[in-house]
Design a protein around this motif. Structure first.
Motif, mmCIF file in Angstrom:
data_model
loop_
_atom_site.group_PDB
_atom_site.id
_atom_site.type_symbol
_atom_site.label_atom_id
_atom_site.label_comp_id
_atom_site.label_asym_id
_atom_site.label_seq_id
_atom_site.Cartn_x
_atom_site.Cartn_y
_atom_site.Cartn_z
ATOM 1 N N LEU A 214 76.644 43.069 129.206
ATOM 2 C CA LEU A 214 76.749 41.639 128.897
ATOM 3 C C LEU A 214 78.110 41.320 128.290
ATOM 4 O O LEU A 214 78.768 40.337 128.681
ATOM 5 C CB LEU A 214 75.631 41.249 127.939
ATOM 6 N N ARG A 215 78.556 42.143 127.364
ATOM 7 C CA ARG A 215 79.865 41.915 126.744
ATOM 8 C C ARG A 215 80.990 42.087 127.762
ATOM 9 O O ARG A 215 81.979 41.334 127.736
ATOM 10 C CB ARG A 215 80.063 42.894 125.579
ATOM 11 N N SER A 216 80.846 43.053 128.646
ATOM 12 C CA SER A 216 81.882 43.280 129.661
ATOM 13 C C SER A 216 81.974 42.106 130.624
ATOM 14 O O SER A 216 83.071 41.693 131.024
ATOM 15 C CB SER A 216 81.587 44.572 130.424
ATOM 16 N N MET A 217 80.830 41.567 131.005
ATOM 17 C CA MET A 217 80.839 40.404 131.896
ATOM 18 C C MET A 217 81.510 39.212 131.212
ATOM 19 O O MET A 217 82.288 38.473 131.841
ATOM 20 C CB MET A 217 79.409 40.056 132.297
ATOM 21 N N ALA A 218 81.230 39.013 129.927
ATOM 22 C CA ALA A 218 81.828 37.889 129.211
ATOM 23 C C ALA A 218 83.342 38.043 129.080
ATOM 24 O O ALA A 218 84.085 37.056 129.127
ATOM 25 C CB ALA A 218 81.191 37.753 127.827
ATOM 26 N N ALA A 219 83.787 39.303 128.928
ATOM 27 C CA ALA A 219 85.216 39.565 128.743
ATOM 28 C C ALA A 219 85.958 39.790 130.053
ATOM 29 O O ALA A 219 87.191 39.893 130.049
ATOM 30 C CB ALA A 219 85.389 40.791 127.850
ATOM 31 N N SER A 220 85.216 39.903 131.155
ATOM 32 C CA SER A 220 85.809 40.265 132.464
ATOM 33 C C SER A 220 86.583 41.566 132.372
ATOM 34 O O SER A 220 87.603 41.756 133.040
ATOM 35 C CB SER A 220 86.708 39.132 132.978
ATOM 36 N N ASP A 221 86.102 42.456 131.521
ATOM 37 C CA ASP A 221 86.727 43.766 131.335
ATOM 38 C C ASP A 221 85.693 44.675 130.676
ATOM 39 O O ASP A 221 84.711 44.203 130.096
ATOM 40 C CB ASP A 221 87.963 43.636 130.444
ATOM 41 N N LEU A 222 85.924 45.971 130.743
ATOM 42 C CA LEU A 222 84.954 46.914 130.191
ATOM 43 C C LEU A 222 84.980 46.884 128.670
ATOM 44 O O LEU A 222 86.045 47.006 128.051
ATOM 45 C CB LEU A 222 85.263 48.325 130.687
ATOM 46 N N VAL A 223 83.807 46.744 128.071
ATOM 47 C CA VAL A 223 83.660 46.695 126.617
ATOM 48 C C VAL A 223 82.593 47.704 126.212
ATOM 49 O O VAL A 223 81.446 47.621 126.664
ATOM 50 C CB VAL A 223 83.259 45.291 126.138
ATOM 51 N N GLU A 224 82.954 48.654 125.356
ATOM 52 C CA GLU A 224 81.992 49.615 124.835
ATOM 53 C C GLU A 224 81.317 49.041 123.595
ATOM 54 O O GLU A 224 81.851 48.156 122.931
ATOM 55 C CB GLU A 224 82.699 50.931 124.465
ATOM 56 N N THR A 225 80.132 49.581 123.281
ATOM 57 C CA THR A 225 79.457 49.200 122.043
ATOM 58 C C THR A 225 79.383 50.419 121.134
ATOM 59 O O THR A 225 79.378 51.557 121.609
ATOM 60 C CB THR A 225 78.035 48.680 122.321
ATOM 61 N N PRO A 226 79.333 50.214 119.818
ATOM 62 C CA PRO A 226 79.313 51.363 118.905
ATOM 63 C C PRO A 226 77.998 52.135 118.942
ATOM 64 O O PRO A 226 77.975 53.336 118.679
ATOM 65 C CB PRO A 226 79.552 50.723 117.526
ATOM 66 N N THR A 227 76.907 51.464 119.246
ATOM 67 C CA THR A 227 75.602 52.118 119.307
ATOM 68 C C THR A 227 74.821 51.543 120.484
ATOM 69 O O THR A 227 75.215 50.538 121.080
ATOM 70 C CB THR A 227 74.787 51.903 118.016
ATOM 71 N N ALA A 228 73.698 52.184 120.782
ATOM 72 C CA ALA A 228 72.809 51.701 121.848
ATOM 73 C C ALA A 228 71.383 52.075 121.462
ATOM 74 O O ALA A 228 70.704 52.825 122.153
ATOM 75 C CB ALA A 228 73.195 52.312 123.185
ATOM 76 N N ARG A 229 70.907 51.520 120.351
ATOM 77 C CA ARG A 229 69.625 51.928 119.788
ATOM 78 C C ARG A 229 68.514 50.993 120.263
ATOM 79 O O ARG A 229 68.298 49.917 119.705
ATOM 80 C CB ARG A 229 69.677 51.964 118.260
ATOM 81 N N THR A 230 67.849 51.417 121.317
ATOM 82 C CA THR A 230 66.696 50.702 121.842
ATOM 83 C C THR A 230 65.668 51.715 122.308
ATOM 84 O O THR A 230 66.033 52.802 122.781
ATOM 85 C CB THR A 230 67.074 49.785 123.007
#
Length: 326
Positions: A214-230
């Motif tokens: 979702l963040r990458s789509m908004a930025a039109s570029d690859l965006v990493e997240t610090p965690t992925a806790r789900t």
């Protein structure tokens, strides 16, 4: 429209290969789901494969390609949260190859057991999937094993066969909701739609706690997240895959983020309305449809139940009204 990722001949050839190893999975329109969503909703039951998840399809085509192009390959190494690893272990062992599978600490106990049962040499490493993936690729270089990346053209070609089945059976769906981890599922769905020349809208679904896509789509570029806790471990990816992003950023209608609470509600709805077990990633598309049910009211839609491999303790917690904490 851009040129399709695969021709229809490419996908039909993949389907013949996949169907030699497993039956096509069904797609059903359940009336109680229609009541809950206000739509005619078709469920693609990828929880009915021999490994309980869609990933086996890509494993079949990838290992076939590997055996043809590198016949001396002794084995593979890859990283997973479980479903990819089960498929790769089953297909690799059937081809006479070893299968070294890396999972992160705290991974699903029952998925780990299933991978071992399918013949995996299971290794536990790191705090999350992306760390385990880095170790798998390091080991590949030092031990002469072929690394299976989380995204590869041959994986996508096999995975696309579920969408080929769905679109062949139901070609006039308005929208299909697809979960996104590393992206093979949504890219395969886009590929099948385009190969068939359909106008179906494809909506990607992510966890709001693992929303790099979702963040990458908004930025039109690859965006990493610090965690992925789900607890939806199939969605628990911190680092978007560039090759997949290039496909779904152009071919998807939009990306929807759902909460763990919404995913748990969808698991309960699946069981109440269909008596099918859905894991977190498998229920995420239904959760997104429920979130958008006013927008989708009266339409014919599809949801991909990509897998049913949820640990018993988590499933019991969900059915009791809770939300598992990973």
């Amino acid at each position: 429209m851009a040129d399709p990722l695969f021709s229809l001949d490419d996908l039909e050839e993949a389907a013949r290969l996949v169907h030699a190893r497993m039956q096509p999975t069904p797609q059903y329109a359940w009336p109680l789901l229609a009541e809950a969503t206000g739509t005619e909703v078709w469920v693609k039951h990828e929880n009915h494969t021999p490994t309980g998840a869609f990933k086996l399809r890509g494993a079949i085509t990838f290992i076939d390609w590997l055996a043809r192009t590198q016949p001396d390959c002794p084995g593979i190494v890859t990283a997973t949260r479980g479903n990819h690893g089960q498929g790769q272990a089953l297909a690799a062992r059937a081809a006479g190859m070893t299968a070294r599978i890396y999972v992160p600490e705290g991974n699903s106990v029952e998925k780990n057991a299933a991978m071992r049962a399918f013949g995996a040499d299971l290794r536990i490493f790191g705090a999350d999937f992306d760390t385990a993936r880095e170790e798998a690729f390091r080991v590949a270089e030092t031990e002469g094993l072929i690394p299976v990346p989380p995204f590869h053209r041959e994986l996508v070609r096999g995975v696309a066969t579920y969408a080929l089945e769905l679109f062949t059976a139901q070609p006039d769906l308005h929208t299909v909701y697809v979960p996104i981890g590393c992206g093979s599922g949504i890219c395969g769905t886009i590929a099948a739609r385009d190969a068939l020349g359909l106008s179906t809208r494809i909506v990607g679904v992510v966890s709001e706690n693992a929303d790099c896509v979702l963040r990458s789509m908004a930025a039109s570029d690859l965006v990493e997240t610090p965690t992925a806790r789900t607890f939806a471990d199939g969605l628990a990816v911190r680092v978007p895959v560039a090759e997949a992003f290039a496909i779904y950023s152009a071919g998807a209608e939009r990306i929807v983020a759902v909460s763990d609470e919404e995913i748990a509600d969808a698991i309960r709805l699946y069981f109440r309305a269909t008596h099918n077990v859905a894991e977190g990633a498998g229920a995420a598309p239904l959760a997104a449809l429920m979130q958008e049910r006013e927008m989708m009211a009266g339409r014919r839609v599809g949801v991909i139940l990509c897998g049913g491999n949820i640990d018993s303790a988590w499933f019991a917690e969900v059915l009791g009204g809770g939300v598992p904490q990973p």
